[in-house]
Design a protein around this motif. Structure first.
Motif, PDB file in Angstrom:
ATOM      1  N   ALA A   1      -8.946   1.701  -5.091  1.00 11.98           N
ATOM      2  CA  ALA A   1      -9.616   1.263  -6.316  1.00 11.98           C
ATOM      3  C   ALA A   1      -9.794   2.387  -7.322  1.00 11.98           C
ATOM      4  O   ALA A   1      -9.775   2.159  -8.535  1.00 11.98           O
ATOM      5  CB  ALA A   1     -10.972   0.643  -5.982  1.00 11.98           C
ATOM      6  N   PHE A   2      -9.969   3.610  -6.845  1.00 13.09           N
ATOM      7  CA  PHE A   2     -10.130   4.754  -7.741  1.00 13.09           C
ATOM      8  C   PHE A   2      -8.817   5.489  -7.967  1.00 13.09           C
ATOM      9  O   PHE A   2      -8.799   6.589  -8.523  1.00 13.09           O
ATOM     10  CB  PHE A   2     -11.164   5.727  -7.174  1.00 13.09           C
ATOM     11  N   GLY A   3      -7.711   4.881  -7.557  1.00 14.00           N
ATOM     12  CA  GLY A   3      -6.423   5.508  -7.720  1.00 14.00           C
ATOM     13  C   GLY A   3      -6.138   6.513  -6.617  1.00 14.00           C
ATOM     14  O   GLY A   3      -6.814   6.567  -5.582  1.00 14.00           O
ATOM     15  N   LYS A   4      -5.118   7.319  -6.851  1.00 14.98           N
ATOM     16  CA  LYS A   4      -4.703   8.337  -5.883  1.00 14.98           C
ATOM     17  C   LYS A   4      -3.887   9.384  -6.612  1.00 14.98           C
ATOM     18  O   LYS A   4      -3.232   9.097  -7.604  1.00 14.98           O
ATOM     19  CB  LYS A   4      -3.878   7.693  -4.756  1.00 14.98           C
ATOM     20  N   GLY A   5      -3.940  10.613  -6.126  1.00 15.79           N
ATOM     21  CA  GLY A   5      -3.171  11.670  -6.751  1.00 15.79           C
ATOM     22  C   GLY A   5      -3.930  12.332  -7.884  1.00 15.79           C
ATOM     23  O   GLY A   5      -5.156  12.259  -7.957  1.00 15.79           O
ATOM     24  N   PRO A   6      -3.211  12.970  -8.820  1.00 18.25           N
ATOM     25  CA  PRO A   6      -3.878  13.752  -9.875  1.00 18.25           C
ATOM     26  C   PRO A   6      -4.748  12.926 -10.803  1.00 18.25           C
ATOM     27  O   PRO A   6      -5.656  13.467 -11.435  1.00 18.25           O
ATOM     28  CB  PRO A   6      -2.706  14.394 -10.632  1.00 18.25           C
ATOM     29  N   HIS A   7      -4.496  11.622 -10.894  1.00 20.51           N
ATOM     30  CA  HIS A   7      -5.284  10.779 -11.785  1.00 20.51           C
ATOM     31  C   HIS A   7      -6.377   9.992 -11.046  1.00 20.51           C
ATOM     32  O   HIS A   7      -6.882   9.004 -11.581  1.00 20.51           O
ATOM     33  CB  HIS A   7      -4.374   9.809 -12.550  1.00 20.51           C
ATOM     34  N   THR A   8      -6.748  10.442  -9.864  1.00 21.14           N
ATOM     35  CA  THR A   8      -7.878   9.814  -9.176  1.00 21.14           C
ATOM     36  C   THR A   8      -9.081   9.801 -10.106  1.00 21.14           C
ATOM     37  O   THR A   8      -9.386  10.791 -10.772  1.00 21.14           O
ATOM     38  CB  THR A   8      -8.219  10.586  -7.886  1.00 21.14           C
ATOM     39  N   CYS A   9      -9.769   8.683 -10.150  1.00 24.70           N
ATOM     40  CA  CYS A   9     -10.836   8.456 -11.132  1.00 24.70           C
ATOM     41  C   CYS A   9     -11.914   9.537 -11.074  1.00 24.70           C
ATOM     42  O   CYS A   9     -12.515   9.783 -10.024  1.00 24.70           O
ATOM     43  CB  CYS A   9     -11.465   7.094 -10.891  1.00 24.70           C
TER      44      CYS A   9
ATOM     45  N   HIS B   1       0.834  -1.200   0.000  1.00 22.44           N
ATOM     46  CA  HIS B   1       0.000   0.000   0.000  1.00 22.44           C
ATOM     47  C   HIS B   1       0.875   1.258   0.000  1.00 22.44           C
ATOM     48  O   HIS B   1       0.584   2.233  -0.714  1.00 22.44           O
ATOM     49  CB  HIS B   1      -0.916  -0.022   1.235  1.00 22.44           C
ATOM     50  N   ARG B   2       1.946   1.217   0.757  1.00 14.40           N
ATOM     51  CA  ARG B   2       2.839   2.380   0.837  1.00 14.40           C
ATOM     52  C   ARG B   2       3.448   2.713  -0.510  1.00 14.40           C
ATOM     53  O   ARG B   2       3.431   3.876  -0.944  1.00 14.40           O
ATOM     54  CB  ARG B   2       3.939   2.095   1.860  1.00 14.40           C
ATOM     55  N   ARG B   3       3.969   1.707  -1.192  1.00 15.92           N
ATOM     56  CA  ARG B   3       4.651   1.958  -2.458  1.00 15.92           C
ATOM     57  C   ARG B   3       3.663   2.276  -3.580  1.00 15.92           C
ATOM     58  O   ARG B   3       3.923   3.136  -4.427  1.00 15.92           O
ATOM     59  CB  ARG B   3       5.522   0.762  -2.843  1.00 15.92           C
ATOM     60  N   VAL B   4       2.545   1.587  -3.603  1.00 10.63           N
ATOM     61  CA  VAL B   4       1.541   1.872  -4.627  1.00 10.63           C
ATOM     62  C   VAL B   4       1.026   3.298  -4.479  1.00 10.63           C
ATOM     63  O   VAL B   4       0.899   4.043  -5.457  1.00 10.63           O
ATOM     64  CB  VAL B   4       0.381   0.853  -4.547  1.00 10.63           C
ATOM     65  N   SER B   5       0.750   3.718  -3.248  1.00  5.57           N
ATOM     66  CA  SER B   5       0.289   5.085  -3.002  1.00  5.57           C
ATOM     67  C   SER B   5       1.334   6.100  -3.454  1.00  5.57           C
ATOM     68  O   SER B   5       1.009   7.135  -4.063  1.00  5.57           O
ATOM     69  CB  SER B   5      -0.003   5.288  -1.509  1.00  5.57           C
ATOM     70  N   GLU B   6       2.588   5.800  -3.167  1.00  2.00           N
ATOM     71  CA  GLU B   6       3.679   6.708  -3.535  1.00  2.00           C
ATOM     72  C   GLU B   6       3.790   6.846  -5.046  1.00  2.00           C
ATOM     73  O   GLU B   6       3.913   7.963  -5.581  1.00  2.00           O
ATOM     74  CB  GLU B   6       4.992   6.188  -2.955  1.00  2.00           C
ATOM     75  N   VAL B   7       3.742   5.726  -5.757  1.00  2.00           N
ATOM     76  CA  VAL B   7       3.885   5.748  -7.209  1.00  2.00           C
ATOM     77  C   VAL B   7       2.711   6.468  -7.870  1.00  2.00           C
ATOM     78  O   VAL B   7       2.888   7.230  -8.827  1.00  2.00           O
ATOM     79  CB  VAL B   7       4.031   4.308  -7.750  1.00  2.00           C
ATOM     80  N   LEU B   8       1.509   6.266  -7.366  1.00  7.15           N
ATOM     81  CA  LEU B   8       0.340   6.912  -7.948  1.00  7.15           C
ATOM     82  C   LEU B   8       0.298   8.409  -7.665  1.00  7.15           C
ATOM     83  O   LEU B   8      -0.247   9.181  -8.455  1.00  7.15           O
ATOM     84  CB  LEU B   8      -0.942   6.261  -7.414  1.00  7.15           C
ATOM     85  N   SER B   9       0.861   8.820  -6.544  1.00  2.59           N
ATOM     86  CA  SER B   9       0.741  10.217  -6.111  1.00  2.59           C
ATOM     87  C   SER B   9       1.845  11.128  -6.639  1.00  2.59           C
ATOM     88  O   SER B   9       1.596  12.293  -6.958  1.00  2.59           O
ATOM     89  CB  SER B   9       0.742  10.288  -4.576  1.00  2.59           C
TER      90      SER B   9
END
Length: 423
Positions: free
Chosen positions: A361-369, A69-77
């Motif tokens: 599920a809806f992503g994170k950061g600028p590309h949040t769904c 969760h930590r790394r996925v959140s970081e990469v998406l954000s």
């Protein structure tokens, strides 16, 4: 409601099996295997528990996968370090992807997103509720008289297309046409990370995409031209009057036309399947928004349609001791992060009262769904129409495998045969 028991549908790891996962098997990750396509979650859970970055060789390039969760959140954000401009997929696409809101970063991404964002805000989506509820209720009544039907095609896709027509300002007569238009861009992108562009499979996928995009362009262009001349109060008019080149308007219109034409129907099918597995069918169980919201949130966490999101490293970066070279493709595995035991207590259990509301599920950061509130509205009204009435009972047939596409980064049902019985 058996909300605190492990899901028995065969797609979640048993509550006692987490301790039995062989963490030494981290070098074995097979996202293209038949077993993974049919049931990706055991392998994703193993990779997440292991916590390492995985490097896989596919043709002439490597893909680096992150699972926690930590790394996925970081990469998406962090779009400055992990860009949405994926160079490997550009060899596959027949469109100028520079015009795509999906594959650009801020500030360009923000400028295009702002053109359409207000239509997906809570007040605008809430205005649709009564019409969506009436359409969904009528459709359920009609299907209950039909006998067996495909839950994805005849129900989930239709209510999604109804909502898209309302957003775009298209007449109801176009609902069935919109439903039939499938843009397999997400299928292509998901597979293209793993295939050389010269492979026969890649060429076949590109050919399918070319035809689908041509059909969508031919369909939406007359409506867009009409809105340019005579704009109204709708999403297509917002695009038509935006300060964009015409081709960019067309492509953005195609994206909006195809909004959720796979993700929303398949998430809806996943949710209804979960509800049946948990025997959450009795009248009155779903009579509060709190319960419905809990069901939707947990279903999104456990069975997201988008299992992974791609990014590109903009510079050399080291994650958990693994060097990821500049320009490398990184896959952020949302399907693994949503079951990270470091974040979610008993992550394999379906618990609508879960305190940890950190699903991705809806992503994170600028590309949040953009469509997350629309998705919640449609699923909520579908649940209401089917389960909150003493007139209907949903019966889903047998053990149907949840294969959505050839892509390992997508999850859901192509078809789900069922029937709605009148009590």
């Amino acid at each position: 409601m058996q909300k605190n028991e492990p899901f028995k549908g065969g797609h979640l790891i048993d509550v006692h099996s987490m301790d039995k996962i062989d963490s030494t098997a981290c070098d074995s990750f097979t996202p293209l295997s038949t077993a993974f396509l049919e049931d990706p979650f055991p392998e994703l859970a193993r990779m997440c528990q292991n916590g390492r970055v995985h490097a896989g060789d596919y043709g002439n390039h490597s893909i680096y996968s992150v699972f926690t969760h930590r790394r996925v959140s970081e990469v998406l954000s962090n779009y400055k370090l992990y860009s949405s401009q994926i160079e490997v997929t550009s060899e596959f696409t027949s469109l100028d992807m520079a015009a795509s809101i999906l594959e650009i970063d801020p500030p360009e991404h923000t400028a295009i997103r702002n053109i359409v964002r207000s239509r997906f805000a809570a007040p605008q989506i809430e205005k649709m509720r009564k019409e969506v509820a009436a359409f969904t209720s009528s459709l359920v009544t009609s299907l209950s008289e039909q006998g067996k039907f495909d839950l994805v095609e005849s129900f989930a896709e239709k209510i999604t297309s109804f909502a898209i027509c309302r957003l775009l300002g298209l007449p109801d007569a176009e609902i069935e046409v919109v439903r039939s238009i499938t843009i397999p861009i997400s299928d292509l992108e998901g597979v293209s990370h793993f295939l050389p562009p010269s492979s026969e499979r890649a060429k076949k996928l590109l050919s399918v995409q070319d035809l689908a995009i041509k059909n969508a362009r031919d369909y939406i262009s007359p409506f867009l031209l009409h809105k340019i001349i005579s704009p109204g109060d709708d999403l297509l008019s917002d695009i038509a009057t935006a300060p964009l080149p015409y081709d960019d308007k067309v492509y953005l219109s195609i994206l909006m036309l195809g909004l959720g034409n796979s993700d929303i129907p398949n998430f809806l099918a996943n949710t209804l399947r979960i509800l049946q597995e948990y025997n959450v069918l009795e009248q009155g169980v779903l009579n509060s928004e709190h319960i419905k919201n809990g069901i939707i949130t947990e279903s999104l966490r456990l069975q997201p349609v988008t299992l992974a999101a791609p990014r590109r490293a903009t510079e050399d970066v080291t994650l958990d001791g693994k060097l990821i070279p500049k320009h490398s493709t990184i896959l952020a595995w949302i399907g693994a992060a949503n079951r990270d035991p470091r974040i979610f207590k008993n992550p394999e259990i379906f618990n609508i009262d879960r305190v940890e509301k950190k699903g991705l599920a809806f992503g994170k950061g600028p590309h949040t769904c953009l469509g997350m509130l629309l998705t919640r509205l449609l699923v909520s009204e579908a649940i209401t129409a089917i389960f909150e009435s003493d007139r209907h009972r949903l019966i889903i047939e047998g053990d149907q495998k949840p294969i959505f596409s050839e892509s390992p980064v997508l999850y859901g049902y192509k078809n789900l045969m069922c029937q709605i019985d009148s009590k």
